[in-house]
Write a protein that holds these residues in place. Structure first.
Motif, short mmCIF file in Angstrom:
data_model
loop_
_atom_site.label_atom_id
_atom_site.label_comp_id
_atom_site.label_asym_id
_atom_site.label_seq_id
_atom_site.Cartn_x
_atom_site.Cartn_y
_atom_site.Cartn_z
N VAL A 47 56.25 15.29 60.09
CA VAL A 47 56.35 16.00 58.82
C VAL A 47 54.95 16.52 58.47
O VAL A 47 53.98 15.78 58.53
N THR A 48 54.90 17.79 58.14
CA THR A 48 53.62 18.39 57.76
C THR A 48 53.71 18.84 56.31
O THR A 48 54.68 19.49 55.91
N VAL A 49 52.71 18.49 55.52
CA VAL A 49 52.63 18.93 54.14
C VAL A 49 51.37 19.76 54.01
O VAL A 49 50.28 19.32 54.37
N VAL A 50 51.51 20.98 53.49
CA VAL A 50 50.38 21.89 53.34
C VAL A 50 50.21 22.19 51.86
O VAL A 50 51.16 22.56 51.18
N PHE A 51 48.98 22.02 51.38
CA PHE A 51 48.65 22.38 50.01
C PHE A 51 47.76 23.61 50.05
O PHE A 51 46.83 23.68 50.83
N SER A 52 48.03 24.57 49.18
CA SER A 52 47.23 25.78 49.14
C SER A 52 46.99 26.15 47.69
O SER A 52 47.90 26.09 46.86
N SER A 53 45.76 26.55 47.40
CA SER A 53 45.45 26.90 46.02
C SER A 53 45.83 28.33 45.69
O SER A 53 45.94 28.70 44.54
N GLY A 54 46.01 29.18 46.70
CA GLY A 54 46.35 30.58 46.44
C GLY A 54 45.23 31.28 45.70
O GLY A 54 44.08 30.84 45.69
N ASP A 55 45.54 32.38 45.07
CA ASP A 55 44.52 33.17 44.37
C ASP A 55 43.93 32.44 43.16
O ASP A 55 42.79 32.63 42.80
N SER A 56 44.73 31.57 42.54
CA SER A 56 44.23 30.91 41.33
C SER A 56 43.09 29.96 41.64
O SER A 56 42.26 29.69 40.78
N GLY A 57 43.01 29.45 42.86
CA GLY A 57 41.93 28.53 43.21
C GLY A 57 40.76 29.20 43.88
O GLY A 57 39.76 28.56 44.20
N SER A 58 40.85 30.50 44.12
CA SER A 58 39.79 31.19 44.84
C SER A 58 38.61 31.56 43.95
O SER A 58 37.57 31.95 44.45
N GLY A 59 38.79 31.50 42.65
CA GLY A 59 37.72 31.89 41.74
C GLY A 59 37.74 33.36 41.40
O GLY A 59 37.00 33.82 40.55
N VAL A 60 38.61 34.15 42.05
CA VAL A 60 38.69 35.58 41.79
C VAL A 60 39.53 35.80 40.55
O VAL A 60 40.64 35.29 40.44
N GLN A 61 38.98 36.56 39.61
CA GLN A 61 39.71 36.86 38.39
C GLN A 61 39.58 38.34 38.10
O GLN A 61 38.48 38.85 37.96
N PRO A 62 40.72 39.06 38.02
CA PRO A 62 40.64 40.49 37.68
C PRO A 62 40.19 40.66 36.24
O PRO A 62 40.31 39.75 35.42
N ALA A 63 39.66 41.82 35.95
CA ALA A 63 39.25 42.12 34.58
C ALA A 63 40.47 42.03 33.67
O ALA A 63 41.57 42.38 34.05
N SER A 64 40.26 41.59 32.46
CA SER A 64 41.35 41.48 31.51
C SER A 64 41.85 42.87 31.13
O SER A 64 41.09 43.81 30.97
N PHE A 65 43.16 42.98 30.99
CA PHE A 65 43.75 44.26 30.62
C PHE A 65 43.48 44.62 29.16
O PHE A 65 43.53 45.77 28.79
N VAL A 66 43.23 43.64 28.33
CA VAL A 66 43.10 43.91 26.91
C VAL A 66 41.78 43.44 26.31
O VAL A 66 41.55 43.61 25.13
N ALA A 67 40.93 42.83 27.10
CA ALA A 67 39.67 42.34 26.56
C ALA A 67 38.82 43.51 26.07
O ALA A 67 38.49 44.40 26.85
N PRO A 68 38.47 43.53 24.79
CA PRO A 68 37.71 44.65 24.25
C PRO A 68 36.39 44.91 24.98
O PRO A 68 35.97 46.04 25.13
N GLU A 69 35.76 43.84 25.47
CA GLU A 69 34.47 44.02 26.14
C GLU A 69 34.63 44.70 27.51
O GLU A 69 33.66 45.15 28.09
N ALA A 70 35.87 44.77 28.03
CA ALA A 70 36.11 45.42 29.33
C ALA A 70 36.56 46.87 29.18
O ALA A 70 36.87 47.52 30.15
N LEU A 71 36.59 47.36 27.93
CA LEU A 71 37.08 48.72 27.66
C LEU A 71 36.06 49.55 26.90
O LEU A 71 35.22 49.02 26.19
N ARG A 72 36.16 50.85 27.03
CA ARG A 72 35.37 51.79 26.23
C ARG A 72 36.35 52.67 25.46
O ARG A 72 36.84 53.66 25.98
N SER A 73 36.67 52.27 24.22
CA SER A 73 37.57 53.05 23.38
C SER A 73 36.84 54.27 22.85
O SER A 73 35.67 54.20 22.49
N GLY A 74 37.55 55.39 22.80
CA GLY A 74 36.97 56.63 22.27
C GLY A 74 36.16 57.41 23.29
O GLY A 74 35.46 58.35 22.93
N TYR A 75 36.26 57.03 24.57
CA TYR A 75 35.54 57.74 25.63
C TYR A 75 36.46 57.99 26.81
O TYR A 75 37.28 57.14 27.16
N ALA A 76 36.27 59.16 27.45
CA ALA A 76 37.00 59.50 28.67
C ALA A 76 36.00 59.64 29.81
O ALA A 76 34.86 60.07 29.61
#
Length: 113
Positions: free
Chosen positions: A4-33
């Motif tokens: 019997v083999t049991v494999v544990f994997s952290s996937g993307d959540s354990g890799s430390g990689v985090q995409p920019a927030s979709f709604v975080a105000p500091e990640a956006l420039r409102s009023g600019y194109a």
């Protein structure tokens, strides 16, 4: 006997990689194109949809204006546009997150030889 083999994997959540927030105000420039080399343009219903789709395409810059999303290969400048919201790493760069390389404190190293 049965093996019997049991494999544990952290996937993307354990890799430390985090995409920019979709709604975080500091990640956006409102009023600019973004002005730059257009990569793609498509219809969307919201700014979070534009940001998420642009990130999914690997775009480093995008601008949402009501009803449309434009992604860019580069950013020449930002121009005032009250109806626009722009984002991406070329618009609001995220600071790099540094990790030590020793396995005891690194989220990536799992063994020592």
């Amino acid at each position: 006997a049965r093996g019997v083999t049991v494999v544990f994997s952290s996937g993307d959540s354990g890799s430390g990689v985090q995409p920019a927030s979709f709604v975080a105000p500091e990640a956006l420039r409102s009023g600019y194109a973004v002005q730059g080399t257009v990569k793609d343009s498509f219809s969307v219903v919201s700014q979070p949809q534009c940001c998420g789709t642009a990130q999914g395409y690997g775009a480093k810059a995008w601008t949402y204006a009501p009803g449309s999303c434009t992604t860019f290969a580069d950013v020449q400048r930002l121009v005032p546009n009250l109806a626009a919201v722009s984002g991406g790493d070329l618009v609001v760069p995220r600071p790099p997150k540094l990790f030590p390389s020793w396995p005891a404190s690194s989220p990536w190293a799992i063994t020592v030889s």
